[in-house]
Design a protein around this motif. Structure first.
Motif, PDB file in Angstrom:
ATOM      1  N   UNK A  21      -6.653   4.675   9.116  1.00  0.00           N
ATOM      2  CA  UNK A  21      -6.757   4.985   7.685  1.00  0.00           C
ATOM      3  C   UNK A  21      -7.864   5.998   7.407  1.00  0.00           C
ATOM      4  N   UNK A  22      -8.953   5.927   8.171  1.00  0.00           N
ATOM      5  CA  UNK A  22     -10.036   6.869   7.880  1.00  0.00           C
ATOM      6  C   UNK A  22      -9.736   8.247   8.463  1.00  0.00           C
ATOM      7  N   UNK A  23      -8.734   8.334   9.353  1.00  0.00           N
ATOM      8  CA  UNK A  23      -8.378   9.643   9.906  1.00  0.00           C
ATOM      9  C   UNK A  23      -7.362  10.340   9.004  1.00  0.00           C
ATOM     10  N   UNK A  24      -6.833   9.618   8.056  1.00  0.00           N
ATOM     11  CA  UNK A  24      -5.774  10.197   7.213  1.00  0.00           C
ATOM     12  C   UNK A  24      -6.323  11.033   6.076  1.00  0.00           C
ATOM     13  N   UNK A  83      -9.544  10.151   2.932  1.00  0.00           N
ATOM     14  CA  UNK A  83      -9.565  11.503   2.355  1.00  0.00           C
ATOM     15  C   UNK A  83      -9.162  11.466   0.886  1.00  0.00           C
ATOM     16  N   UNK A  84      -8.221  10.570   0.545  1.00  0.00           N
ATOM     17  CA  UNK A  84      -7.730  10.538  -0.831  1.00  0.00           C
ATOM     18  C   UNK A  84      -8.588   9.644  -1.712  1.00  0.00           C
ATOM     19  N   UNK A  85      -9.361   8.767  -1.107  1.00  0.00           N
ATOM     20  CA  UNK A  85     -10.115   7.793  -1.878  1.00  0.00           C
ATOM     21  C   UNK A  85     -11.412   7.459  -1.147  1.00  0.00           C
ATOM     22  N   UNK A  86     -12.447   8.274  -1.367  1.00  0.00           N
ATOM     23  CA  UNK A  86     -13.701   8.127  -0.608  1.00  0.00           C
ATOM     24  C   UNK A  86     -14.374   6.773  -0.806  1.00  0.00           C
ATOM     25  N   UNK A  87     -13.930   6.017  -1.837  1.00  0.00           N
ATOM     26  CA  UNK A  87     -14.573   4.715  -2.059  1.00  0.00           C
ATOM     27  C   UNK A  87     -14.094   3.650  -1.080  1.00  0.00           C
ATOM     28  N   UNK A  88     -13.060   3.963  -0.338  1.00  0.00           N
ATOM     29  CA  UNK A  88     -12.517   2.966   0.590  1.00  0.00           C
ATOM     30  C   UNK A  88     -13.504   2.640   1.708  1.00  0.00           C
ATOM     31  N   UNK A  89     -13.524   1.386   2.111  1.00  0.00           N
ATOM     32  CA  UNK A  89     -14.291   0.905   3.272  1.00  0.00           C
ATOM     33  C   UNK A  89     -15.783   1.177   3.133  1.00  0.00           C
ATOM     34  N   UNK A  96       0.810  -1.218   0.000  1.00  0.00           N
ATOM     35  CA  UNK A  96       0.000   0.000   0.000  1.00  0.00           C
ATOM     36  C   UNK A  96       0.841   1.265   0.000  1.00  0.00           C
ATOM     37  N   UNK A  97       2.160   1.132   0.165  1.00  0.00           N
ATOM     38  CA  UNK A  97       3.036   2.302   0.134  1.00  0.00           C
ATOM     39  C   UNK A  97       3.139   2.974   1.491  1.00  0.00           C
ATOM     40  N   UNK A  98       4.197   3.786   1.649  1.00  0.00           N
ATOM     41  CA  UNK A  98       4.467   4.420   2.939  1.00  0.00           C
ATOM     42  C   UNK A  98       3.371   5.415   3.306  1.00  0.00           C
ATOM     43  N   UNK A  99       2.885   6.133   2.303  1.00  0.00           N
ATOM     44  CA  UNK A  99       1.898   7.177   2.570  1.00  0.00           C
ATOM     45  C   UNK A  99       0.504   6.668   2.214  1.00  0.00           C
ATOM     46  N   UNK A 100      -0.381   6.544   3.202  1.00  0.00           N
ATOM     47  CA  UNK A 100      -1.717   6.004   2.894  1.00  0.00           C
ATOM     48  C   UNK A 100      -2.502   6.878   1.923  1.00  0.00           C
ATOM     49  N   UNK A 101      -2.056   8.113   1.753  1.00  0.00           N
ATOM     50  CA  UNK A 101      -2.769   8.978   0.802  1.00  0.00           C
ATOM     51  C   UNK A 101      -2.235   8.818  -0.622  1.00  0.00           C
ATOM     52  N   UNK A 102      -1.116   8.112  -0.733  1.00  0.00           N
ATOM     53  CA  UNK A 102      -0.539   7.896  -2.066  1.00  0.00           C
ATOM     54  C   UNK A 102      -0.934   6.533  -2.617  1.00  0.00           C
ATOM     55  N   UNK A 103      -0.594   6.293  -3.893  1.00  0.00           N
ATOM     56  CA  UNK A 103      -0.930   5.002  -4.483  1.00  0.00           C
ATOM     57  C   UNK A 103       0.105   3.960  -4.067  1.00  0.00           C
ATOM     58  N   UNK A 104      -0.328   2.718  -4.067  1.00  0.00           N
ATOM     59  CA  UNK A 104       0.563   1.619  -3.731  1.00  0.00           C
ATOM     60  C   UNK A 104       0.855   0.771  -4.951  1.00  0.00           C
ATOM     61  N   UNK A 105       1.612  -0.292  -4.722  1.00  0.00           N
ATOM     62  CA  UNK A 105       2.012  -1.167  -5.814  1.00  0.00           C
ATOM     63  C   UNK A 105       2.092  -2.579  -5.266  1.00  0.00           C
TER      64      UNK A 105
END
Lengths: 141, 383
Positions: free
Chosen positions: A138-141, A98-104, A75-84
């Motif tokens: 994650x939801x607080x980020x 915050x970066x991806x409202x579709x999560x959870x 998921x990458x170091x920054x939860x607001x960034x994309x992972x690989x």
């Protein structure tokens, strides 16, 4: 029939975007709250974003042979960034709410990936406490 | 001493001759999937030129008319005998053997074009005959197309050999004459210049140019896609499949493996290449139903048909990348390219195939210039 009446009324039609926006806001907050509520009812302590962060970044070796793994491996170091994805290289959209409202928004999906990823990363399932802490983080980020 | 020369070949004929040479050469060089759209461009020009020549054979100038050089095979045979015995009489227009060569080239050329269009319609599901034939007919036509191309190449080499022999025997550069249009007038003054017909030649040239521009409009407009995009039939998709199988990698379209493979893969989903998919039985059943209903056996695409037919009977491979057809198609790609960060494994089809998500795997949808290594190695291919 109802639909047609709705379209004929200019007042209602004018309010439609507002109603829709309110509706989606409620819908996206709901599943996460329901998930956390469910974990709590199974006896978890109050959730902590700080504990969640520590868990999210914790390096573990599920087997002696493997390299240290953590949730950030994919998921990458920054939860607001994309992972690989560590094995396939596939792009993974940001995990932070915050970066991806579709999560959870889909409890079944959340549970499925917890099942897979905790096993892959820690070599064991996550407890309800851990899941609640991570989702809170994650939801607080 | 300057010989007196006369114009024998009109301009449209000369233009026809050399553009036909160019289009055949281009189609020959642009074989293979990656260049299919260029191959087709050359092929259509080749066919159009042959058709033009047919018309010109009745409406052209004196030596361009079929009536000027049709002859029986006996005449051609006698003429050939004379040549082998030291030289037959010189002709201003086509000689009898040349005439036969021309008709044979015509015949093979038309067959070549027709089998090409049938192949395109059958195998690729594109072109004027799209969908009229099955994949099997397409594949058969493909074989025939290749055989005809070799046959035509042999004929063309024979034609060139004939030109060389006659040029030497009569000390006259016939290839040059096909450029300048002029040949020695012997005896002087007996023959007259044929008209140039420059207007027709210009018209032909402009038509060819416009067609090329039209064909390449996609690539000329710039952008990322080096190829003319082919739009194939849209394949059915399933939301659950997309959701469950598209998380870790591309959700491979079920038409890429036979039904037995999908059944096995889903049965063994707890040991999915080292991953536990942890799917519940209901989901497994649902995915199974979709995959089996749209497996390679339904052959919606060329890829599905060819993959299916390459798999030995009774086997159910779990990897698309292990099917013989896949391996054959990707044999030329180096391991380093697959291992590069941009690709990251041969199973990442979408690194190279723009339409991998759609599952169609059209020749026109390859994005090789973006894939690692291929960029530097084959930078010329953007053409």
């Amino acid at each position: 029939m109802k639909r047609r009446a709705f379209h004929r009324s200019p007042l209602l039609a004018g309010m439609a975007p507002l109603i829709l926006a309110l509706g989606t806001a409620v819908a996206s907050a709901e599943p996460l709250d329901r998930l956390l509520e469910g974990y709590r009812s199974e006896g978890a302590d109050p959730f902590s974003a700080e504990r969640g962060r520590a868990l999210w970044t914790r390096q573990v070796r599920p087997d002696a042979g493997t390299r240290p793994r953590s949730c950030t491996t994919c998921h990458g170091e920054d939860p607001r960034g994309v992972g690989r994805h560590a094995r396939t290289g596939k792009r993974i959209e940001p995990m932070a709410h915050s970066a991806n409202p579709e999560r959870f928004t889909n409890p079944r999906k959340v549970e499925k990936w917890f099942r897979r990823n905790c096993k892959w990363t820690f070599g064991r399932p996550c407890t309800t406490q851990e899941k609640g802490d991570i989702l809170t983080y994650l939801s607080s980020q | 001493m300057q010989d007196h020369t006369v114009r024998v070949w009109d301009e449209p004929l000369r233009l026809f001759h050399w553009t036909l040479v160019a289009s055949f050469t281009a189609a020959w060089l642009w074989q293979g999937d990656r260049w299919l759209h260029l191959h087709l461009l050359a092929g259509w020009i080749f066919l159009a030129l042959l058709l033009f020549r047919m018309v010109w054979g009745f409406t052209g100038t004196r030596y361009a008319r079929f009536s000027a050089f049709t002859c029986g095979w006996r005449e051609a045979w006698l003429w050939l005998r004379e040549v082998t015995q030291g030289g037959g009489p010189r002709r201003l227009g086509h000689n009898p053997a040349g005439a036969w060569a021309i008709f044979a080239i015509f015949f093979l050329g038309l067959l070549l074009a027709v089998t090409g269009i049938v192949t395109q319609g059958g195998e690729e599901r594109h072109g004027p005959l799209a969908g009229l034939f099955g994949f099997a007919t397409g594949a058969g036509s493909h074989l025939l197309h290749e055989a005809l191309a070799w046959g035509l190449l042999a004929l063309l080499l024979l034609h060139v050999a004939g030109v060389v022999v006659e040029s030497l025997q009569h000390r006259e550069n016939l290839a040059l004459a096909m450029i300048t249009g002029r040949k020695r007038a012997v005896p002087a003054g007996l023959a007259l210049d044929v008209p140039r017909r420059r207007g027709v030649a210009m018209l032909l040239a402009v038509a060819l140019l416009l067609f090329i521009l039209f064909w390449l409009r996609g690539s000329l407009a710039g952008g990322d896609d080096p190829f003319l995009p082919f739009v194939g039939p849209e394949l059915p998709h399933d939301a659950a499949w997309q959701e469950e199988c598209g998380g870790c990698h591309l959700a491979y379209h079920p038409s890429l493996l036979p039904a037995a493979s999908w059944q096995r893969l889903l049965r063994e989903q707890e040991h999915h290449f080292g991953e536990d998919l942890a799917l519940d039985p209901d989901t497994v059943r649902r995915l199974q139903r979709y995959a089996v209903g749209h497996a390679a056996e339904t052959t919606p695409t060329e890829a599905s048909w060819k993959i299916l037919h390459s798999i030995p009977a009774g086997t159910s491979p779990l990897r698309i990348t292990e099917t013989p057809y896949w391996r054959r198609k990707h044999r030329e790609i180096e391991e380093a390219v697959f291992r590069s960060r941009q690709v990251n494994g041969r199973f990442n089809c979408d690194a190279c195939h723009l339409d991998a998500d759609a599952g169609s795997f059209e020749d026109g949808a390859m994005r090789l210039s973006r894939a690692a290594g291929l960029d530097d190695e084959r930078s010329g291919e953007r053409a």
